[in-house]
Every structure is written in C-alpha cells, then in structure tokens.
Design an enzyme around this catalytic site. Structure first.
Site, PDB file in Angstrom:
ATOM      1  N   TYR A 152     -24.415   6.814 -44.815  1.00  0.00           N
ATOM      2  CA  TYR A 152     -24.293   5.428 -44.365  1.00  0.00           C
ATOM      3  C   TYR A 152     -22.833   5.030 -44.441  1.00  0.00           C
ATOM      4  CZ  TYR A 152     -24.606   0.297 -44.602  1.00  0.00           C
ATOM      5  OH  TYR A 152     -24.451  -1.045 -44.398  1.00  0.00           O
ATOM      6  N   ASP A 247     -15.540   9.267 -46.029  1.00  0.00           N
ATOM      7  CA  ASP A 247     -15.909   7.916 -46.425  1.00  0.00           C
ATOM      8  C   ASP A 247     -16.051   7.930 -47.944  1.00  0.00           C
ATOM      9  OD1 ASP A 247     -17.141   5.572 -47.161  1.00  0.00           O
ATOM     10  OD2 ASP A 247     -18.511   5.531 -45.449  1.00  0.00           O
ATOM     11  N   LYS A 275     -15.110  -1.053 -52.428  1.00  0.00           N
ATOM     12  CA  LYS A 275     -15.687  -1.204 -53.763  1.00  0.00           C
ATOM     13  C   LYS A 275     -14.642  -1.285 -54.880  1.00  0.00           C
ATOM     14  CE  LYS A 275     -20.151   0.749 -52.350  1.00  0.00           C
ATOM     15  NZ  LYS A 275     -21.039  -0.415 -52.252  1.00  0.00           N
TER      16      LYS A 275
END
Length: 435
Positions: A152, A247, A275
C-alpha cells in the site's frame, strides 16, 4: 487469571461520541481503519497519552501498539518533541517561505541514508508516493509502473489497484472513482516472487518507468523480503533502465537508524518517507540522487508544490524525534520486539493456537494461519479473521491496544519498557488460555 479491566459499560462515552461523529464525519472516522470494521464494536476515543500508554475518554488506560500507526518512535508526547514544537510554534506556525528547520531536517535525513542526496518535504506519505511516481515518469519519459499486490502506498489514484485474474491481465481499480484509464499503466507483481516481475519486464521492456514497493512490508501485515528478492529487483531495474523506488513511509528510521537501507545493501533510486520524520505531525518526503531530484520544479519540469510543506513546527518535531534516538535505543527496541514476538509464539504454541509471527525492529504481526510461514500476499489471505477478532477484543478488554485490523503491523515505541512487554505477554497468554 487476569481481571477484565473493561466491559461495554466502561466504554459508554466512546460509544456516544462515535454516534455523534457519524452524524458529521463519513463513517464517524477520518481514516477507515479506525472504524473497527474488522473487529466489530465501537472504536475507543482517545483523550490523552504519555509514553507507552493511552487513556480513552472513559478513563481506561491501555498499553499502545498502534502509536499513531508508526510516527511515534519515542512514544506519546515525548519531552524532547514537545519542547522543540513549543519553541518553533512560539515563533510562528507556518510562513509559506523558506525556514532554517527545513534544512536541518533535510540534512539529518540525507546524512543517515546514503542513497539520499536531496529530499523534498511534503505533508503526507500519499503525497510522497504520488510525487515519486510522477518524478520517475518524468525522468524516464516512460509511463508504466510496477507495484505489488498487498503493498500500500497511500491513496494515490494510480496505485489503488488490485491484480487482474492472470499475471499479465490488466489491474482493476480497487476503489470507486478511479477510472480504468488511470490505472492502465500500473502493472501488478507478486511480492517475494521475482519471476512475476521478470515476466512484466519481458512483456514491456521499454515502457516501465519504475518499480515501487515497501522493501519490508507493513501494509499486509509485516512480511519480510526473501533472500535475493530486493537484490533481484535492483538488477532488473538496472538492466531495463527503470527506477527502483522504496516506500519507506513505515520502515524509515524504524527498522534501523537508517530505515530499511540500514539493514540492506541495496540502494534504491528514489525513497519515500513519512510518519517518523514528522514525529506525530503531518510530514512526508521524497528523496534520491540530485540528478533525479533536480528534475522537480522549480529547477525541473516535474511539478510539485504544497502550502504547508516544510512548516517549522512539523520540521522541528521530526528533527527532535530523530535527534533524540541513539543506537543503543534502537538495539533495545529490536530486543523488545524480539521478546514480544517470541513470547506470542510460545504462548500460542502452548495453547495449541496456530500462528505465524513476523517481526522487524519496532513492528510485528500475528497471523492466525495454519501455514508454516507468511511470505507472500497469497499467504496473508489465508488468515482467520474470526481468530484475529477474538484476539483483538480479548486484548482490548485487558488494557492492551492492538491495531484493529489483521493486516496491520503492531508498532512498538522506545517508551515501551520490559515491564510493558511482560504485561502485554501476560495479557496475550490470558487471552489464549480463555480461547
């Protein structure tokens, strides 16, 4: 046996607030996983948090293994980040003009990760992957992208794709509102299955701009790369002149002081971050070699912009988070993760419950499956959702806040002490004993 600290009566305020939220917010939440769809019942509303613990609006305390889905490496409301944020905010929240904090965070990120010469700050992981894809296409003058089932990368249109029925059939949008045309150039590979990627490159040798993946997955649960898989992707990308994009929104500065690139010899062409680099504030970044990064506007012709990008408060939070960590803290985090993983496995075995536990420093997933290992997206699909729901609800009732989805990573923070881990393992053992 451990007393249940919670029953439905002690969650009344959360219940009332969820009803109220549903009247003015779609589904009552601002991100779908929070709605408890996979585990039933009402989500708990959080009032405040400190270190490794959160407290809901009914006053119940929990040991937290969500940690805002990964950003809170130091735990909640850490003193270092609080002080940095207050100091920055005192001088203004956002200028829409250059500020020194942007340079300091960019320098710190580039210093830690050798493949990064330059980084562009954005406001979310989704923005980072969107920019990375556009940049790869702009640099290579090619259109096709390979992504992997189960990986994702935020809710970018071109990456919201599900695999077709066969390896080379066209992918299908996984969301309404994404036209087939938008995903027509997105090809789907199988994570940890190198020949699935070889087949795609053979079929489209001159058309693939980039391969994007979570080098170590967290979004289908924690799934680790098999030996040679990442190396094989690097070789393929080099052979076909495609860019390799890591990613690392989730793994960045979590699985090591340099993220995944600190535990692997493979260097990607572009990296996306998020994050932890915001320390709890909305931040993302895309980085790589200067020759690629300089293709972004204003120097290049690949457009990207953002009102709040690089704002001093968020930059200060990210920098304070990174600067507060030491190698020994990462070692302790890895040891705590290992202790939790081993304890979960041992407890499940003792009670005759079939599980696979996958873990990396600071993140782990319990898969309720009869399989001997979970290495692929197909493996993750074999899990028992019913068992996970029972596990989640049992832990919640015992004051442990586990992610409310079977396909998410549980995140540890550096605020989690050996005592927190021991308490957590006692609760897990108690849930399995009452299975």
């Amino acid at each position: 046996s451990m007393p249940l600290t919670l029953d439905q009566d002690s969650l009344q305020k959360s219940k009332n607030n969820f009803e109220r939220a549903k009247r003015c917010i779609p589904g009552g939440v601002n991100s779908p996983v929070r709605a408890y769809t996979a585990v039933e019942g009402n989500p708990i509303f959080i009032e405040r948090a400190s270190g490794a613990e959160i407290i809901d609006i009914d006053g119940n305390a929990y040991i937290d293994y969500v940690n805002s889905w990964g950003p809170l490496l130091l735990g909640h409301a850490s003193q270092e980040v609080l002080e940095a944020v207050f100091a920055a905010a005192h001088c203004g929240f956002s200028f829409g003009a250059p500020c020194r904090q942007e340079i300091l965070l960019a320098e710190e990120i580039c210093r830690r990760v050798p493949s990064l010469e330059k980084v562009r700050m954005v406001n979310s992981g989704t923005e980072a992957t969107m920019t990375a894809i556009r940049l790869a296409r702009g640099v290579t003058r090619r259109n096709k992208i390979i992504k992997f089932s189960g990986c994702y990368h935020g809710h970018v249109d071109a990456l919201l794709v599900e695999a077709g029925s066969g390896a080379l059939t066209l992918g299908q949008p996984s969301s309404l509102g994404v036209p087939q045309g938008v995903v027509a150039d997105t090809l789907i590979g199988q994570y940890n299955v190198l020949n699935s990627v070889e087949a795609l490159f053979s079929a489209y040798p001159d058309e693939i701009a980039a391969v994007i993946l979570e080098p170590l997955c967290g979004n289908m649960g924690v799934v680790l790369p098999r030996a040679g898989f990442i190396e094989g992707l690097r070789t393929l990308c080099d052979h076909y002149n495609s860019l390799l994009i890591f990613d690392e929104v989730m793994t960045g500065f979590r699985v090591s002081p340099a993220g995944f690139q600190g535990i692997s010899t493979v260097q990607p062409d572009l990296t996306t971050l998020g994050k932890i680099i915001g320390g709890g504030f909305p931040v993302g970044a895309v980085g790589g070699a200067g020759k690629y990064m300089d293709e972004l506007a204003p120097e290049g012709r690949v457009y990207q912009a953002g009102t709040l990008s690089g704002n001093p408060v968020a930059m200060a939070a990210g920098l304070a988070t990174l600067q507060a960590t030491s190698l020994s803290q990462y070692r302790q985090l890895a040891a705590a993760t290992e202790q939790l993983a081993a304890g979960c496995l041992e407890s499940a075995k003792r009670h005759g419950i079939a599980v696979v536990v996958n873990a990396a420093c600071g993140m782990l997933t319990l898969f309720f499956t009869e399989l001997p290992s979970v290495d692929t997206y197909a493996d993750t699909c074999s899990i028992s959702r019913e068992h996970f729901k029972k596990f989640f609800r049992g832990l919640l009732a015992r004051g442990i806040y586990w992610p409310p989805s079977p396909f998410e990573a549980a995140f540890l923070s550096m605020a989690q002490s050996p005592l927190h881990i021991t308490k957590t393992l006692e609760a897990i053992d108690n849930v399995f004993a009452n299975w």
